[in-house]
Motif scaffolding. Structure first.
Motif, PDB file in Angstrom:
ATOM      1  N   ARG A  19       0.917  -1.184  -0.017  1.00 59.20           N
ATOM      2  CA  ARG A  19       0.050  -0.019   0.037  1.00 59.20           C
ATOM      3  C   ARG A  19       0.794   1.341  -0.204  1.00 59.20           C
ATOM      4  N   LEU A  20       0.744   2.045  -0.949  1.00 59.54           N
ATOM      5  CA  LEU A  20       1.480   3.375  -1.176  1.00 59.54           C
ATOM      6  C   LEU A  20       0.754   4.310  -0.628  1.00 59.54           C
ATOM      7  N   SER A  21       1.204   5.219   0.106  1.00 50.93           N
ATOM      8  CA  SER A  21       0.535   6.696   0.698  1.00 50.93           C
ATOM      9  C   SER A  21       1.244   7.923   0.228  1.00 50.93           C
ATOM     10  N   CYS A  22       0.429   8.988  -0.036  1.00 47.44           N
ATOM     11  CA  CYS A  22       1.134  10.309  -0.343  1.00 47.44           C
ATOM     12  C   CYS A  22       0.458  11.135   0.318  1.00 47.44           C
ATOM     13  N   ALA A  23       1.266  11.761   1.212  1.00 45.70           N
ATOM     14  CA  ALA A  23       0.819  12.634   2.227  1.00 45.70           C
ATOM     15  C   ALA A  23       1.099  14.354   1.442  1.00 45.70           C
ATOM     16  N   ALA A  24      -0.036  14.860   1.647  1.00 40.66           N
ATOM     17  CA  ALA A  24      -0.203  16.304   1.064  1.00 40.66           C
ATOM     18  C   ALA A  24       0.282  17.282   1.854  1.00 40.66           C
ATOM     19  N   SER A  25       0.944  18.594   1.702  1.00 38.89           N
ATOM     20  CA  SER A  25       1.071  19.467   2.653  1.00 38.89           C
ATOM     21  C   SER A  25      -0.175  20.443   2.900  1.00 38.89           C
ATOM     22  N   ARG A  26      -1.259  20.165   2.208  1.00 40.71           N
ATOM     23  CA  ARG A  26      -2.418  21.004   2.575  1.00 40.71           C
ATOM     24  C   ARG A  26      -3.545  20.413   2.113  1.00 40.71           C
ATOM     25  N   SER A  27      -4.767  20.825   2.243  1.00 39.24           N
ATOM     26  CA  SER A  27      -5.834  19.977   1.926  1.00 39.24           C
ATOM     27  C   SER A  27      -6.284  19.825   0.770  1.00 39.24           C
ATOM     28  N   PHE A  28      -7.085  18.908   0.512  1.00 34.25           N
ATOM     29  CA  PHE A  28      -7.402  18.726  -0.914  1.00 34.25           C
ATOM     30  C   PHE A  28      -8.472  19.514  -1.706  1.00 34.25           C
ATOM     31  N   ASP A  29      -8.714  20.682  -0.733  1.00 36.50           N
ATOM     32  CA  ASP A  29      -9.964  21.492  -1.186  1.00 36.50           C
ATOM     33  C   ASP A  29      -9.686  22.264  -2.549  1.00 36.50           C
ATOM     34  N   PHE A  68      -5.539  -2.850  -8.290  1.00 35.95           N
ATOM     35  CA  PHE A  68      -5.016  -1.667  -7.604  1.00 35.95           C
ATOM     36  C   PHE A  68      -6.282  -0.851  -7.202  1.00 35.95           C
ATOM     37  N   THR A  69      -6.526  -0.354  -6.171  1.00 34.38           N
ATOM     38  CA  THR A  69      -7.481   0.701  -5.783  1.00 34.38           C
ATOM     39  C   THR A  69      -6.992   1.950  -5.228  1.00 34.38           C
ATOM     40  N   ILE A  70      -7.378   3.012  -5.768  1.00 36.42           N
ATOM     41  CA  ILE A  70      -6.910   4.333  -5.298  1.00 36.42           C
ATOM     42  C   ILE A  70      -7.962   4.779  -4.472  1.00 36.42           C
ATOM     43  N   SER A  71      -7.645   5.744  -3.240  1.00 37.24           N
ATOM     44  CA  SER A  71      -8.470   6.063  -2.199  1.00 37.24           C
ATOM     45  C   SER A  71      -7.699   7.249  -1.614  1.00 37.24           C
ATOM     46  N   ARG A  72      -8.539   8.012  -0.748  1.00 35.87           N
ATOM     47  CA  ARG A  72      -8.040   9.232  -0.232  1.00 35.87           C
ATOM     48  C   ARG A  72      -8.565   9.461   1.369  1.00 35.87           C
ATOM     49  N   ASP A  73      -7.905  10.133   2.089  1.00 38.91           N
ATOM     50  CA  ASP A  73      -8.504  10.476   3.281  1.00 38.91           C
ATOM     51  C   ASP A  73      -8.304  11.716   3.406  1.00 38.91           C
ATOM     52  N   ASN A  74      -9.600  12.442   3.261  1.00 38.57           N
ATOM     53  CA  ASN A  74      -9.445  13.973   3.427  1.00 38.57           C
ATOM     54  C   ASN A  74      -9.175  14.538   4.823  1.00 38.57           C
ATOM     55  N   LEU A  81      -2.576   4.122  -2.482  1.00 39.21           N
ATOM     56  CA  LEU A  81      -2.776   3.153  -3.630  1.00 39.21           C
ATOM     57  C   LEU A  81      -2.574   1.845  -3.114  1.00 39.21           C
ATOM     58  N   GLN A  82      -3.678   0.983  -2.853  1.00 40.55           N
ATOM     59  CA  GLN A  82      -3.806  -0.254  -2.455  1.00 40.55           C
ATOM     60  C   GLN A  82      -3.242  -1.388  -3.674  1.00 40.55           C
ATOM     61  N   MET A  83      -2.188  -1.896  -3.577  1.00 41.66           N
ATOM     62  CA  MET A  83      -1.813  -2.788  -4.814  1.00 41.66           C
ATOM     63  C   MET A  83      -1.883  -4.286  -4.323  1.00 41.66           C
ATOM     64  N   ASN A  84      -2.568  -5.001  -4.836  1.00 45.17           N
ATOM     65  CA  ASN A  84      -2.832  -6.464  -4.904  1.00 45.17           C
ATOM     66  C   ASN A  84      -2.284  -7.454  -6.042  1.00 45.17           C
ATOM     67  N   SER A  85      -2.279  -8.565  -5.939  1.00 48.44           N
ATOM     68  CA  SER A  85      -1.864  -9.495  -6.971  1.00 48.44           C
ATOM     69  C   SER A  85      -0.496  -8.768  -7.747  1.00 48.44           C
ATOM     70  N   LEU A  86       0.297  -8.487  -7.136  1.00 49.25           N
ATOM     71  CA  LEU A  86       1.252  -7.690  -7.832  1.00 49.25           C
ATOM     72  C   LEU A  86       2.147  -8.623  -8.913  1.00 49.25           C
ATOM     73  N   LYS A  87       2.488  -8.279  -9.905  1.00 47.15           N
ATOM     74  CA  LYS A  87       3.106  -8.862 -10.978  1.00 47.15           C
ATOM     75  C   LYS A  87       4.681  -8.080 -10.912  1.00 47.15           C
ATOM     76  N   PRO A  88       5.565  -8.760 -11.652  1.00 49.25           N
ATOM     77  CA  PRO A  88       6.875  -8.393 -11.855  1.00 49.25           C
ATOM     78  C   PRO A  88       6.824  -7.111 -12.843  1.00 49.25           C
ATOM     79  N   GLU A  89       5.970  -6.951 -13.842  1.00 48.57           N
ATOM     80  CA  GLU A  89       5.818  -5.872 -14.631  1.00 48.57           C
ATOM     81  C   GLU A  89       5.348  -4.574 -13.708  1.00 48.57           C
ATOM     82  N   ASP A  90       5.007  -4.726 -12.741  1.00 44.62           N
ATOM     83  CA  ASP A  90       4.484  -3.749 -11.900  1.00 44.62           C
ATOM     84  C   ASP A  90       5.777  -2.966 -11.252  1.00 44.62           C
TER      85      ASP A  90
END
Length: 116
Positions: A19-29, A68-74, A81-90
């Motif tokens: 699972r990848l995370s991306c923390a932003a320095s400000r709100s998504f507004d 893969f599933t993209i989601s956000r926590d406002n 980015l939840q990544m399941n069933s990963l493949k070498p080509e990922d």
């Protein structure tokens, strides 16, 4: 301006998950859309998944649909980015992108390596 910091990359076996995370320095507004891109060695950067701020609709590359599933926590200003069933080509460096009305910002990237 928006600073983006990715985390969660690493080494996984084929069939595994990360699972990848991306923390932003400000709100998504004022952010129109948040996206994940990836770039494998010798290849162009490609869009993996995106989520629109207004309404939350999502879009996925065909190569990762259903895995893969993209989601956000406002509340946390964080994209996932939840990544399941990963493949070498990922295997690639995964980048977070924030698109505002007239500009966009990139994170520094996080390496994902999938072994067979």
């Amino acid at each position: 301006q928006v600073q983006l910091v990715e985390s969660g990359g690493g080494l996984a076996q084929a069939g595994g998950s990360l699972r990848l995370s991306c923390a932003a320095s400000r709100s998504f507004d004022s952010i129109v859309a948040m996206s994940w891109y990836r770039q494998a060695p010798g290849k162009q950067r490609e869009l993996v998944a995106s989520i629109i701020s207004d309404g939350g609709s999502t879009n996925y590359a065909e190569s990762i649909k259903g895995r893969f599933t993209i989601s956000r926590d406002n509340a946390k200003n964080t994209l996932y980015l939840q990544m399941n069933s990963l493949k070498p080509e990922d295997t690639a460096v995964y980048y977070c992108n924030a698109r505002l009305r007239f500009t966009s910002y990139w994170g520094q990237g996080t390496q994902v390596t999938v072994s067979s």
